[in-house]
Design a protein around this motif. Sequence first.
Motif, PDB file in Angstrom:
ATOM      1  N   VAL B 273       0.836  -1.200   0.000  1.00  0.00           N
ATOM      2  CA  VAL B 273       0.000   0.000   0.000  1.00  0.00           C
ATOM      3  C   VAL B 273       0.871   1.251   0.000  1.00  0.00           C
ATOM      4  O   VAL B 273       0.599   2.216  -0.718  1.00  0.00           O
ATOM      5  CB  VAL B 273      -0.934   0.006   1.226  1.00  0.00           C
ATOM      6  CG1 VAL B 273      -1.608   1.340   1.379  1.00  0.00           C
ATOM      7  CG2 VAL B 273      -1.962  -1.076   1.088  1.00  0.00           C
ATOM      8  N   LEU B 274       1.947   1.229   0.777  1.00  0.00           N
ATOM      9  CA  LEU B 274       2.820   2.407   0.836  1.00  0.00           C
ATOM     10  C   LEU B 274       3.483   2.648  -0.517  1.00  0.00           C
ATOM     11  O   LEU B 274       3.611   3.794  -0.956  1.00  0.00           O
ATOM     12  CB  LEU B 274       3.874   2.225   1.927  1.00  0.00           C
ATOM     13  CG  LEU B 274       3.328   2.322   3.348  1.00  0.00           C
ATOM     14  CD1 LEU B 274       4.444   2.158   4.352  1.00  0.00           C
ATOM     15  CD2 LEU B 274       2.614   3.648   3.573  1.00  0.00           C
ATOM     16  N   ALA B 277       0.969   4.163  -2.714  1.00  0.00           N
ATOM     17  CA  ALA B 277       0.788   5.573  -2.355  1.00  0.00           C
ATOM     18  C   ALA B 277       1.930   6.417  -2.906  1.00  0.00           C
ATOM     19  O   ALA B 277       1.718   7.521  -3.405  1.00  0.00           O
ATOM     20  CB  ALA B 277       0.702   5.725  -0.845  1.00  0.00           C
ATOM     21  N   GLY B 308       4.614   9.972  19.376  1.00  0.00           N
ATOM     22  CA  GLY B 308       3.544   9.005  19.166  1.00  0.00           C
ATOM     23  C   GLY B 308       2.598   9.379  18.043  1.00  0.00           C
ATOM     24  O   GLY B 308       2.003   8.520  17.415  1.00  0.00           O
ATOM     25  N   ALA B 309       2.467  10.684  17.788  1.00  0.00           N
ATOM     26  CA  ALA B 309       1.482  11.123  16.804  1.00  0.00           C
ATOM     27  C   ALA B 309       2.056  11.171  15.399  1.00  0.00           C
ATOM     28  O   ALA B 309       1.394  11.639  14.491  1.00  0.00           O
ATOM     29  CB  ALA B 309       0.936  12.484  17.194  1.00  0.00           C
ATOM     30  N   MET B 311       2.706   8.976  12.965  1.00  0.00           N
ATOM     31  CA  MET B 311       1.985   8.330  11.876  1.00  0.00           C
ATOM     32  C   MET B 311       0.612   8.955  11.671  1.00  0.00           C
ATOM     33  O   MET B 311       0.082   8.967  10.573  1.00  0.00           O
ATOM     34  CB  MET B 311       1.857   6.828  12.126  1.00  0.00           C
ATOM     35  CG  MET B 311       3.154   6.060  11.986  1.00  0.00           C
ATOM     36  SD  MET B 311       4.032   6.376  10.449  1.00  0.00           S
ATOM     37  CE  MET B 311       3.087   5.359   9.310  1.00  0.00           C
ATOM     38  N   LEU B 312       0.057   9.475  12.759  1.00  0.00           N
ATOM     39  CA  LEU B 312      -1.207  10.210  12.652  1.00  0.00           C
ATOM     40  C   LEU B 312      -1.042  11.398  11.719  1.00  0.00           C
ATOM     41  O   LEU B 312      -1.812  11.618  10.790  1.00  0.00           O
ATOM     42  CB  LEU B 312      -1.618  10.684  14.044  1.00  0.00           C
ATOM     43  CG  LEU B 312      -3.009  11.256  14.215  1.00  0.00           C
ATOM     44  CD1 LEU B 312      -3.979  10.141  14.510  1.00  0.00           C
ATOM     45  CD2 LEU B 312      -3.043  12.259  15.342  1.00  0.00           C
ATOM     46  N   PHE B 314       1.281  11.726   9.560  1.00  0.00           N
ATOM     47  CA  PHE B 314       1.606  11.219   8.232  1.00  0.00           C
ATOM     48  C   PHE B 314       0.329  10.900   7.446  1.00  0.00           C
ATOM     49  O   PHE B 314       0.187  11.259   6.273  1.00  0.00           O
ATOM     50  CB  PHE B 314       2.493   9.978   8.366  1.00  0.00           C
ATOM     51  CG  PHE B 314       2.776   9.282   7.073  1.00  0.00           C
ATOM     52  CD1 PHE B 314       3.542   9.891   6.099  1.00  0.00           C
ATOM     53  CD2 PHE B 314       2.278   8.013   6.830  1.00  0.00           C
ATOM     54  CE1 PHE B 314       3.804   9.247   4.911  1.00  0.00           C
ATOM     55  CE2 PHE B 314       2.533   7.365   5.644  1.00  0.00           C
ATOM     56  CZ  PHE B 314       3.298   7.984   4.688  1.00  0.00           C
ATOM     57  N   GLY B 315      -0.615  10.226   8.104  1.00  0.00           N
ATOM     58  CA  GLY B 315      -1.882   9.907   7.443  1.00  0.00           C
ATOM     59  C   GLY B 315      -2.598  11.168   7.000  1.00  0.00           C
ATOM     60  O   GLY B 315      -3.101  11.258   5.880  1.00  0.00           O
ATOM     61  N   LEU B 316      -2.599  12.144   7.896  1.00  0.00           N
ATOM     62  CA  LEU B 316      -3.241  13.417   7.589  1.00  0.00           C
ATOM     63  C   LEU B 316      -2.554  14.085   6.395  1.00  0.00           C
ATOM     64  O   LEU B 316      -3.206  14.586   5.469  1.00  0.00           O
ATOM     65  CB  LEU B 316      -3.148  14.318   8.827  1.00  0.00           C
ATOM     66  CG  LEU B 316      -4.282  15.275   9.076  1.00  0.00           C
ATOM     67  CD1 LEU B 316      -5.588  14.526   9.166  1.00  0.00           C
ATOM     68  CD2 LEU B 316      -4.030  16.044  10.359  1.00  0.00           C
ATOM     69  N   LEU B 318      -0.886  12.680   4.024  1.00  0.00           N
ATOM     70  CA  LEU B 318      -1.208  11.944   2.797  1.00  0.00           C
ATOM     71  C   LEU B 318      -2.534  12.419   2.220  1.00  0.00           C
ATOM     72  O   LEU B 318      -2.661  12.677   1.019  1.00  0.00           O
ATOM     73  CB  LEU B 318      -1.270  10.452   3.136  1.00  0.00           C
ATOM     74  CG  LEU B 318      -0.746   9.448   2.116  1.00  0.00           C
ATOM     75  CD1 LEU B 318       0.651   9.805   1.688  1.00  0.00           C
ATOM     76  CD2 LEU B 318      -0.796   8.057   2.690  1.00  0.00           C
ATOM     77  N   MET B 319      -3.539  12.561   3.110  1.00  0.00           N
ATOM     78  CA  MET B 319      -4.853  13.027   2.659  1.00  0.00           C
ATOM     79  C   MET B 319      -4.748  14.439   2.091  1.00  0.00           C
ATOM     80  O   MET B 319      -5.257  14.722   1.005  1.00  0.00           O
ATOM     81  CB  MET B 319      -5.836  13.035   3.834  1.00  0.00           C
ATOM     82  CG  MET B 319      -6.399  11.684   4.176  1.00  0.00           C
ATOM     83  SD  MET B 319      -7.800  11.839   5.276  1.00  0.00           S
ATOM     84  CE  MET B 319      -7.054  11.901   6.846  1.00  0.00           C
ATOM     85  N   MET B 322      -3.045  14.690  -1.278  1.00  0.00           N
ATOM     86  CA  MET B 322      -3.880  14.189  -2.372  1.00  0.00           C
ATOM     87  C   MET B 322      -4.966  15.191  -2.716  1.00  0.00           C
ATOM     88  O   MET B 322      -5.324  15.357  -3.875  1.00  0.00           O
ATOM     89  CB  MET B 322      -4.521  12.866  -1.943  1.00  0.00           C
ATOM     90  CG  MET B 322      -3.983  11.606  -2.563  1.00  0.00           C
ATOM     91  SD  MET B 322      -2.431  11.592  -3.366  1.00  0.00           S
ATOM     92  CE  MET B 322      -2.878  11.853  -5.051  1.00  0.00           C
ATOM     93  N   ILE B 323      -5.494  15.863  -1.689  1.00  0.00           N
ATOM     94  CA  ILE B 323      -6.573  16.821  -1.950  1.00  0.00           C
ATOM     95  C   ILE B 323      -6.019  18.052  -2.672  1.00  0.00           C
ATOM     96  O   ILE B 323      -6.629  18.577  -3.597  1.00  0.00           O
ATOM     97  CB  ILE B 323      -7.270  17.215  -0.626  1.00  0.00           C
ATOM     98  CG1 ILE B 323      -8.077  16.018  -0.109  1.00  0.00           C
ATOM     99  CG2 ILE B 323      -8.177  18.411  -0.814  1.00  0.00           C
ATOM    100  CD1 ILE B 323      -8.548  16.151   1.303  1.00  0.00           C
TER     101      ILE B 323
END
Lengths: 301, 374
Positions: B273-274, B277, B308-309, B311-312, B314-316, B318-319, B322-323
Amino acid sequence: MELFIQQVINGLAIGGIYALVALGYTMVYGVLKLINFAHGDLFTIGAYLGMTVFVSFGLGGIVPIWIAIPLVALMVMGLVAVLGGLLERAAYRPLRNASRLSAVVSAVGASIFFQNAIILLWGANYYVYPEAMRPSVIIDLFGMGVPLIRFILIGASILLMLVLYWFIHRTKTGTAIRAAAIDQGAAKLMGINVNRIISLVFLIGPGLGGVAGLMVGLAYGQIDFSMGFSYGLKAFTAAILGGIGNIPGAMIGGLILGLVETLGAAYLTIAWKDAISFFVLILILIIRPTGILGERVADKL
Amino acid sequence: MINPNSPSTANSPSTASTAKKICSSATYGSSKMPLYNYILIALVLVMSVLPQFMDAYWVAVFVSVGLGTLLSLSLNIILGQAGIFSMGHAAFYAVGAYVTAILNTRYGIPILYLLPISGFASAFFAMIVARPIIHLRGDYLLMVTIGIVEIVRIALVNDIGGLTGGANGLFGISRPEIFDIKIKKGEQFYYMIWSFVGVTVILFHWLNCSRFGRALSCIKEDDVAAEGCGINVTRYKLLAFMIGAFWAGMAGTLFAAKMTIISPGSFTFWDSVLLFAAVILGGGSQAGVILGAFLVFGLPEIFRSFAGARMLVFGLALMVMMIIRPQGIIPPRPRHYKLSKASQNKVDYALSQIQDSKDAQPTCSVHGKGEENL
């Protein structure tokens, strides 16, 4: 024979869960042609929320368990549905007109986001559902002991599916959803607010997925932050098995996949349990690419 | 739409060399070296001195980014150029790494010899698994490739044939040796892997400029039209799969040699998946894909301060990326073709005639170039 019946019951229980999650995938795919990769994580959030809601409201002490659990289920359904709606607004709506692969990557980002949000909020360890939530009633069926919860699960998932089926096929809004899935442009011309329909689909799908998460917690007792991945993948397989975009197909696909997987694990090989569903998927796609109930759609020309 | 057999390219006497020249030379009509090339040279220079200014940790990060880049570039052939939705790249990577590990630990074959061998093994595996599913479209293919990754991973965990070592994997893989220099330090791996990336970029650039690359672009745009143009779609798609798998297999060898221990946990669906992406985020051009690989595999390290945050975030990210840029950061430029000298003169003559007679602006704004948008 005893083993067989027991495995069939287990298979139907897990199949019902797959079917509920698959419904979310298939409805979103039907309307948007998008694989909602974050759906599995919404399902996990459902499992965690169910536990938290039950514990933090102290529901076990106030009302009897057979009222408390449906209450928790309704709350989880509502909360996860809201999350699903927000997800659509934030991550998918801006990409409505972009290529489908961009939306897939955005979905992957959302999935990473949710998974890590779970880790931050609840921690990365396994969680065990409180005993008060899962009364271990064993009923006697022809001399076999089967946990009552399995039957309740099968019953609840079939009930939810019937309600959804009724909603999609008998109400005006359901007809609008089906129309939007067939042709968005034509649906718009008929006065259907397609944006509303898409939002609605993103409420119903995650709502059902969240309840399925709660069911996993109730049935197996153990939840962790990464479980959405394997359940999600299998549920999507179930959706394809039944014919993606087809709502009864997702239900049948889920139940069949659950049965095949459980029976395969029992009689063939336990080590390859997780691979069985993928073998089934590949076989189905080679033999009948549209799935069991899928109609042959004319190829783009 | 360009047909790879189109007369404009096939009739000229030195097709291959002109195509190469056109593809690599300045396409914006000036004789100066384009900015793009300066950036490229600067980048190569920076990359070649970078390890001198980094500590071991960052060198290790860059080595893994290099492997990610290699894999993303190879996936780009399948996903970016041929437009085949494949989320199964980790399977080919795994085959390469395990072939290397098995042959090296059991028969003591040196790593460098294993580089092509595991490439071929991977390509062969790709041929076998892709042949029955290559006709599937879009999302169905996506799901099947996901299934293949999972089946391969479970097969590795189950220790098929007693070869793969089960969930613990295999260990004791030897280091590569080039001219009696044993590659074992992080820096040495840095140079080895990034020069491999450099060679890959050049080779894939040529591939993209070849008849094969044009055929893939054509298939991506519309495979029915491509079939109509006489392109054997199934064959080309299968070839794209095999080339991508070949390179992923070689990346697997490098990975195995670097880690000396491999286990099924390194080749999960999530790694696929990575990679997916990285390619989509990059946009499908080689420069874009390299940038995408940097973002996908390097960004989580930069976000390390979020603890700790990270990857959080990172996900954000990525979104949001893309937008902001749904088409990817650097989408491939449209293909440009120069007209031959003779037809160039004809075009100039015709344009001057139009200007003389009507005194109007020429409708064709690209001087001396037939511009085709793929």
